[in-house]
Design a protein around this motif. Sequence first.
Motif, PDB file in Angstrom:
ATOM      1  N   LEU A 185      29.999  45.681  70.064  1.00 40.69           N
ATOM      2  CA  LEU A 185      30.009  44.913  68.817  1.00 40.69           C
ATOM      3  C   LEU A 185      29.102  43.687  68.888  1.00 40.69           C
ATOM      4  O   LEU A 185      29.275  42.738  68.117  1.00 40.69           O
TER       5      LEU A 185
ATOM      6  N   GLN B 198      27.655  42.411  65.675  1.00 41.81           N
ATOM      7  CA  GLN B 198      28.595  42.078  64.602  1.00 41.81           C
ATOM      8  C   GLN B 198      29.451  40.849  64.917  1.00 41.81           C
ATOM      9  O   GLN B 198      29.852  40.137  63.990  1.00 41.81           O
ATOM     10  N   ILE B 199      29.742  40.624  66.195  1.00 43.93           N
ATOM     11  CA  ILE B 199      30.628  39.530  66.586  1.00 43.93           C
ATOM     12  C   ILE B 199      29.951  38.714  67.683  1.00 43.93           C
ATOM     13  O   ILE B 199      29.389  39.262  68.626  1.00 43.93           O
TER      14      ILE B 199
ATOM     15  N   LEU C 249      31.922  36.234  62.900  1.00 49.01           N
ATOM     16  CA  LEU C 249      31.939  37.615  62.431  1.00 49.01           C
ATOM     17  C   LEU C 249      30.942  37.781  61.292  1.00 49.01           C
ATOM     18  O   LEU C 249      30.980  37.034  60.306  1.00 49.01           O
TER      19      LEU C 249
ATOM     20  N   PHE D 121      30.238  43.219  58.640  1.00 49.66           N
ATOM     21  CA  PHE D 121      31.324  43.790  59.426  1.00 49.66           C
ATOM     22  C   PHE D 121      32.662  43.663  58.691  1.00 49.66           C
ATOM     23  O   PHE D 121      33.551  44.501  58.838  1.00 49.66           O
ATOM     24  N   LEU D 122      32.793  42.613  57.875  1.00 48.64           N
ATOM     25  CA  LEU D 122      34.081  42.330  57.233  1.00 48.64           C
ATOM     26  C   LEU D 122      34.140  42.734  55.763  1.00 48.64           C
ATOM     27  O   LEU D 122      35.185  43.202  55.292  1.00 48.64           O
TER      28      LEU D 122
ATOM     29  N   LEU E 198      38.747  42.764  52.740  1.00 49.38           N
ATOM     30  CA  LEU E 198      38.354  43.200  54.077  1.00 49.38           C
ATOM     31  C   LEU E 198      38.109  44.703  54.119  1.00 49.38           C
ATOM     32  O   LEU E 198      38.836  45.489  53.498  1.00 49.38           O
ATOM     33  N   LYS E 199      37.089  45.100  54.863  1.00 49.77           N
ATOM     34  CA  LYS E 199      36.838  46.527  55.087  1.00 49.77           C
ATOM     35  C   LYS E 199      37.888  47.092  56.043  1.00 49.77           C
ATOM     36  O   LYS E 199      38.428  46.387  56.888  1.00 49.77           O
TER      37      LYS E 199
ATOM     38  N   SER F 175      37.343  46.720  59.944  1.00 49.16           N
ATOM     39  CA  SER F 175      37.506  45.422  60.602  1.00 49.16           C
ATOM     40  C   SER F 175      38.933  45.177  61.081  1.00 49.16           C
ATOM     41  O   SER F 175      39.182  44.222  61.825  1.00 49.16           O
TER      42      SER F 175
ATOM     43  N   THR G  15      39.620  45.044  65.042  1.00 44.72           N
ATOM     44  CA  THR G  15      39.115  43.831  65.697  1.00 44.72           C
ATOM     45  C   THR G  15      39.966  42.627  65.342  1.00 44.72           C
ATOM     46  O   THR G  15      40.315  41.812  66.211  1.00 44.72           O
ATOM     47  N   LEU G  16      40.330  42.485  64.076  1.00 46.26           N
ATOM     48  CA  LEU G  16      41.159  41.355  63.667  1.00 46.26           C
ATOM     49  C   LEU G  16      42.551  41.434  64.307  1.00 46.26           C
ATOM     50  O   LEU G  16      43.139  40.406  64.672  1.00 46.26           O
TER      51      LEU G  16
ATOM     52  N   VAL H 165      40.788  36.625  55.607  1.00 50.10           N
ATOM     53  CA  VAL H 165      41.026  36.725  57.051  1.00 50.10           C
ATOM     54  C   VAL H 165      42.341  36.041  57.414  1.00 50.10           C
ATOM     55  O   VAL H 165      43.140  36.559  58.212  1.00 50.10           O
TER      56      VAL H 165
END
Length: 270
Positions: free
Chosen positions: A133, A136-137, A150, A154-155, A163-164, A167, A170-171, A219
Amino acid sequence: MRTRAKRRGRKEGGDHRDRWMITYADLITLLLIFFVVMYAMSSLDAKKYEVVVQSLQDTFRKGDSILEQGSGITGTADRYTSKNPPAAKQSAADKKEAGSTKLTEREQAFRKQEKELQNLMGVIQKYISENKLESQIFVADQPRGIVITLNDRFLFDQGRAALKQGSANTLSKLASLFRDLKTPISIEGHTDNIPFTRTTNSSIYKDNWELSGARALSVLRFFLDREQLSPSGFQYAGYADTRPVGDNSTEAGRQKNRRVEITVLRQLQQ
């Protein structure tokens, strides 16, 4: 005859008057020798000096005060009337404990927090590497705390704050790391400087300020509603395009500016 005697007397009298110069010269010589000796004595051996000073300090530290009816430095004065207890030897454990008490509770808490932050950064870096990642991160150790950046792609979808699905893993991973931390976490939304309107982006948000704030809030809601983290440890804000990290005149720079930053702050909770 008388004339010769007078001349001889005058000559001898002149010799007596100049004899003070001999004494003066001797005095100057002695002074010179004195200052040479003083200069030689002033050049101390630093190592020997330290040994002498340490020895004197140890002696005076161990001796009881005569003023308080002690036994003095040698231990012989007022031997039978001494009221001071004998000097006890300090063990290694006592010295270690004494050294640790010099730190206040707040300082110890900051040290503990710093250790937790470094462990957190190591775990996140390993997670990013294992899941590929890196694009992306991003994680960085900054003066204000550990900053996790982030990428907006990605989000979120363009112009959206929902939010997708991709994601969530990861969250959730981040939430598991935040659960036991005793430090505030700031969630901040950022955009590029391209003017944002509802008509051009088919979005419900009025401008970049609303969009950046809504993304940070999404988030935060994920952590609170889905992961059940305590709300007392979080704060969020939207900064629109006021805090860029890239050049807004290029597409690559604008892409860097469209982001959400999660910062684990170097700050103890009250």
